[in-house]
Design a protein around this motif. Structure first.
Motif, PDB file in Angstrom:
ATOM      1  N   ALA A 227       8.130  26.510  23.286  1.00 35.20           N
ATOM      2  CA  ALA A 227       9.181  27.522  23.086  1.00 35.20           C
ATOM      3  C   ALA A 227       8.971  28.709  24.020  1.00 35.20           C
ATOM      4  CB  ALA A 227       9.197  28.002  21.636  1.00 35.20           C
ATOM      5  N   LEU A 229       9.770  32.724  24.119  1.00 30.70           N
ATOM      6  CA  LEU A 229      10.046  33.776  23.141  1.00 30.70           C
ATOM      7  C   LEU A 229      10.190  35.131  23.819  1.00 30.70           C
ATOM      8  CD1 LEU A 229       7.212  32.833  20.599  1.00 30.70           C
ATOM      9  CD2 LEU A 229       9.469  31.773  20.855  1.00 30.70           C
ATOM     10  N   CYS A 231       9.770  39.144  23.237  1.00 31.93           N
ATOM     11  CA  CYS A 231       9.038  40.045  22.349  1.00 31.93           C
ATOM     12  C   CYS A 231       9.239  41.493  22.795  1.00 31.93           C
ATOM     13  CB  CYS A 231       7.545  39.719  22.350  1.00 31.93           C
ATOM     14  SG  CYS A 231       7.145  38.064  21.746  1.00 31.93           S
ATOM     15  N   VAL A 240       2.337  37.370  17.153  1.00 30.99           N
ATOM     16  CA  VAL A 240       2.986  36.057  17.115  1.00 30.99           C
ATOM     17  C   VAL A 240       1.968  34.958  17.383  1.00 30.99           C
ATOM     18  CG1 VAL A 240       4.687  34.571  18.239  1.00 30.99           C
ATOM     19  CG2 VAL A 240       5.255  36.960  17.737  1.00 30.99           C
ATOM     20  N   GLU A 303       9.148  26.266  14.173  1.00 32.17           N
ATOM     21  CA  GLU A 303      10.415  26.874  13.780  1.00 32.17           C
ATOM     22  C   GLU A 303      10.246  27.815  12.577  1.00 32.17           C
ATOM     23  OE1 GLU A 303      13.085  23.635  13.243  1.00 32.17           O
ATOM     24  OE2 GLU A 303      13.124  23.128  15.384  1.00 32.17           O
ATOM     25  N   LEU A 306       8.795  31.042  13.937  1.00 29.30           N
ATOM     26  CA  LEU A 306       9.796  31.780  14.712  1.00 29.30           C
ATOM     27  C   LEU A 306      10.801  32.470  13.800  1.00 29.30           C
ATOM     28  CD1 LEU A 306      10.488  29.425  17.753  1.00 29.30           C
ATOM     29  CD2 LEU A 306       8.779  31.223  17.475  1.00 29.30           C
ATOM     30  N   GLU A 307      11.177  31.814  12.717  1.00 31.00           N
ATOM     31  CA  GLU A 307      12.106  32.433  11.770  1.00 31.00           C
ATOM     32  C   GLU A 307      11.487  33.676  11.141  1.00 31.00           C
ATOM     33  OE1 GLU A 307      14.763  31.339   7.775  1.00 31.00           O
ATOM     34  OE2 GLU A 307      13.499  29.807   8.728  1.00 31.00           O
ATOM     35  N   CYS A 309       9.135  35.546  12.447  1.00 29.78           N
ATOM     36  CA  CYS A 309       8.972  36.570  13.475  1.00 29.78           C
ATOM     37  C   CYS A 309      10.307  37.210  13.853  1.00 29.78           C
ATOM     38  CB  CYS A 309       8.292  35.976  14.702  1.00 29.78           C
ATOM     39  SG  CYS A 309       6.575  35.484  14.408  1.00 29.78           S
ATOM     40  N   LEU A 310      11.379  36.436  13.814  1.00 27.43           N
ATOM     41  CA  LEU A 310      12.709  37.013  14.039  1.00 27.43           C
ATOM     42  C   LEU A 310      13.057  38.005  12.934  1.00 27.43           C
ATOM     43  CD1 LEU A 310      14.729  33.897  15.262  1.00 27.43           C
ATOM     44  CD2 LEU A 310      14.536  36.075  16.492  1.00 27.43           C
ATOM     45  N   ILE A 315       9.775  39.004  17.361  1.00 23.37           N
ATOM     46  CA  ILE A 315      10.505  38.423  18.480  1.00 23.37           C
ATOM     47  C   ILE A 315      11.975  38.756  18.310  1.00 23.37           C
ATOM     48  CG2 ILE A 315       8.856  36.538  18.820  1.00 23.37           C
ATOM     49  CD1 ILE A 315      10.839  34.640  17.551  1.00 23.37           C
ATOM     50  N   ALA A 318      14.602  33.393  20.884  1.00 28.18           N
ATOM     51  CA  ALA A 318      13.716  32.272  21.182  1.00 28.18           C
ATOM     52  C   ALA A 318      14.526  31.090  21.650  1.00 28.18           C
ATOM     53  CB  ALA A 318      12.896  31.903  19.942  1.00 28.18           C
ATOM     54  N   VAL A 320      13.721  27.005  21.900  1.00 31.88           N
ATOM     55  CA  VAL A 320      12.800  25.904  21.655  1.00 31.88           C
ATOM     56  C   VAL A 320      13.206  24.737  22.549  1.00 31.88           C
ATOM     57  CG1 VAL A 320      11.880  24.294  19.949  1.00 31.88           C
ATOM     58  CG2 VAL A 320      12.408  26.656  19.293  1.00 31.88           C
TER      59      VAL A 320
END
Length: 477
Positions: A227, A229, A231, A240, A303, A306-307, A309-310, A315, A318, A320
């Motif tokens: 991925a 990303l 930031c 992260v 995933e 990432l969710e 961190c969003l 982040i 992203a 992927v």
């Protein structure tokens, strides 16, 4: 040295069994210039031995003739470590003809290769046996195994597999007196005294000439998740990375940091390059998770992180990779930074390491210091944030003459190194010392450490014939 004396020396060297020679200026030229143009050397001749016995014979011949030797692999170094400096008394020893894969033992997960093997070829030979040799870096399509070991090369997979030092089980080395040490053990446990191979890994050819090595292999990855990303800060990048390690069962193989400046350079100068995301960010992470199991669930774990961190702002966006091709495109952006930077003018490159937790403070402090000292300077920071190794490169201000910028090399590098020292870091993470950082080594390593290095050098190469003038600072007498 007059031409008659030179001809006499060359005639005596030519009798060395198993060696080809390059003695005229045009034939020697590719072996005398450091690839990024910082150093252009001089040598009496270039020797190309065909095997270990020929290297041994060459070392003995040079001892008789009071000549020094400069070992060289693929000549891809960045610190002048393989550049000869004396047209009368130094011989370049190119290991390029020692390019045989001697053995592959899939059951023992080991491979034995000669020092002149291209690193990428070693990796391909392992893959042919359904095994992974994980050493991977930008120049591995032309760098040779012996050079990679002599500089303790790192690259993008250090986080998971370790650098060259961790990947090596045994060595074969020609010593300064011509003796051959056969330490080609394929054992993972061997407590029979000192671990001698570690003396030669990272020694840049100053203690012995590596002619072959036994390296570790691993299972090939069967699942990969990659991925790109965006930031808001380096602090967020570190956070992260930690989340990914926790959530993946420590399956993070690569975690690469790029500044927006670095990405802009690539987008401007690399044909076909495109931004993976719609909106620009200050910092980017390229992350890759791998597993030798096809059912590790890496994509799901990635995933989920990432969710999270969003949602918490670590982040902002992203992408992927949906295919191996798209993952390769992400990696192409990262690997292109060092190459395209030259299109932005002169650069002063720093290969440093600090603890991962100190990376944000280092970037902030070092950036502020160099930009105050040289207004308009552009910091092109990128590298292996997962192991704390950053390539903190400085591009000249737009419009500043090259000579004016490069005249500040020592000042700017000194400022960067001072910040490194405050964080108990290293001024050379994976490129070595060579000529470029030799004097800085004396300033940043304790006097006791330098003294110990000198004692080891004196014990193994008392006449100073192996790669003279490299790595160790000159004595102050």
């Amino acid at each position: 040295m007059n031409e008659a004396d030179r001809a006499g020396l060359l005639a005596r060297l030519a009798a060395t069994p198993g060696c080809d020679w390059r003695t005229d200026a045009d034939a020697m030229a590719p072996y005398l210039a450091e690839q990024r143009g910082l150093y252009r050397g001089a040598a009496l001749a270039v020797a190309l031995p065909q095997d270990t016995a020929a290297v041994s014979a060459l070392v003995r011949a040079c001892a008789r003739l009071d000549l020094a030797l400069v070992p060289q692999g693929g000549n891809t170094g960045l610190c002048g470590g393989a550049v000869a400096q004396d047209a009368a008394r130094q011989v370049v020893v190119s290991l390029e003809r020692l390019d045989r894969i001697r053995a592959i033992d899939p059951a023992n997960f080991t491979l034995t290769a000669e020092a002149g093997c291209i690193v990428q070829r070693v990796r391909e030979a392992a893959a042919d046996e359904n095994r992974l040799f994980p050493l991977s870096f930008g120049a591995d399509g032309s760098a040779r195994l012996g050079g990679a070991l002599s500089t303790n090369a790192g690259g993008t997979n250090v986080l998971r597999y370790g650098n060259a030092r961790e990947l090596t089980l045994g060595l074969e080395v020609v010593l300064a007196d011509g003796q051959v040490w056969d330490g080609l053990t394929a054992l993972r446990k061997d407590n029979t005294g000192y671990d001698l191979k570690q003396l030669f890994i990272g020694a840049e050819g100053t203690l012995g000439i590596i002619t072959a090595a036994v390296v570790k292999l691993f299972p090939l990855p069967r699942e990969t998740a990659t991925a790109w990303l965006a930031c808001p800060s380096v602090e967020a990048c570190v956070a992260v990375f930690g989340r990914l390690r926790d959530a993946s069962g420590d399956a993070v193989t690569g975690c690469e940091l790029l500044s927006r400046t670095a990405l802009d350079f690539v987008l401007r100068h690399m044909p076909g390059a495109r931004d993976p995301l719609d909106a620009p960010a200050r910092w980017y992470l390229l992350v890759e998770l791998t597993s030798s199991s096809a059912s590790a669930g890496l994509a799901t774990a990635l995933e989920a992180v990432l969710e999270q961190c969003l949602n918490n702002g670590q982040i902002s966006d992203a992408a992927v990779a949906a295919s191996a091709r798209q993952a390769a495109e992400f990696w192409r952006l990262r690997e292109g930074v060092a190459e395209v930077q030259r299109h932005e003018g002169a650069s002063i490159k720093n290969d440093v390491a600090v603890p991962v937790s100190a990376v944000p403070a280092f970037v902030a402090e070092a950036s502020a210091a160099v930009q105050v000292a040289c207004p308009g300077l552009r910091v092109c920071a990128f590298g292996h944030i997962g192991d704390g190794n950053l390539h903190f490169n400085l591009s000249q201000p737009v419009g500043m003459p090259v000579e004016q910028f490069l005249a500040q090399w020592d000042t700017l590098t000194g400022l960067v190194n001072a910040v490194v020292a405050r964080h108990r870091g290293s001024i050379s993470a994976e490129h070595g010392i060579g000529l470029l950082k030799r004097d800085a080594l004396a300033q940043h390593e304790p006097a006791v450490a330098i003294d110990l290095m000198r004692r080891v050098k004196a014990a193994l190469d008392p006449q100073g014939r192996l790669n003279p003038g490299k790595l160790l600072p000159p004595t102050q007498e």
